[in-house]
Design an enzyme around this catalytic site. Sequence first.
Site, short mmCIF file in Angstrom:
data_model
loop_
_atom_site.label_atom_id
_atom_site.label_comp_id
_atom_site.label_asym_id
_atom_site.label_seq_id
_atom_site.Cartn_x
_atom_site.Cartn_y
_atom_site.Cartn_z
N GLU A 40 0.85 -1.19 0.00
CA GLU A 40 0.00 0.00 0.00
C GLU A 40 0.89 1.24 0.00
O GLU A 40 1.85 1.31 0.76
CB GLU A 40 -0.88 0.00 1.25
CG GLU A 40 -1.59 1.31 1.53
CD GLU A 40 -2.12 1.40 2.97
OE1 GLU A 40 -2.24 2.53 3.46
OE2 GLU A 40 -2.39 0.35 3.58
N LYS A 126 -10.00 -2.11 8.73
CA LYS A 126 -8.69 -1.75 9.28
C LYS A 126 -8.87 -1.31 10.74
O LYS A 126 -9.43 -0.25 11.01
CB LYS A 126 -8.09 -0.62 8.43
CG LYS A 126 -6.85 0.04 8.98
CD LYS A 126 -6.42 1.13 8.01
CE LYS A 126 -5.37 2.05 8.59
NZ LYS A 126 -4.93 3.06 7.60
#
Length: 198
Positions: A40, A126
Amino acid sequence: MTFDELLDGRPLVAILRGVPVPRALEIARAVWDSGLGIVEVPIQSPEAVECLRALAGHGHPVGAGTVRSPEQVATAAEAGAVFTVAPGLDLDVVRASHEAGLPHLPGVATASEVHHALKAGCDWLKAFPAGSLGPGWLRELRGPFPEAKFVATGGIGAHNAPEYLASGARALGVGGAVTRDGGLPPLLEVLRTARRTT
């Protein structure tokens, strides 16, 4: 592509925040070659968007992080991201990501946020900041929300990764420990060990 596919057997989301392209490629290749993770790139600057673009051209899935607006979703998609990640839950960002065909990983820290994220079609969440929430948070939230799949993110490294995995994290989002010199190899070894024992 879904997070079920992206994170199948790959429990690491390596977060390359503010890393120059040559170093980002070096770390990304190590992560990809390990078979244990995906990458990411938080897109908080034009340089970061170019880093995302450079990594996305190497045939492996790369996502855009710190996506806080629908406009950033469009930027991420144009740069080649295949998923988006946010520090919090913004339903406009969730909608824009899904409309762009990108699975979205929203940040959650309360039962209400977990509830609303699941309701919005996000089953991977998350847990952020995991270092402050603690492993117990994961154990407790999995009770009322057994369908939630948590990526514990923030304050995680080789020293505490096993505790978060044992508490039910399906994956770990790791930034500092991945980008710090010498931080990635011990983390990968911990993840290899965890894979062998599950």
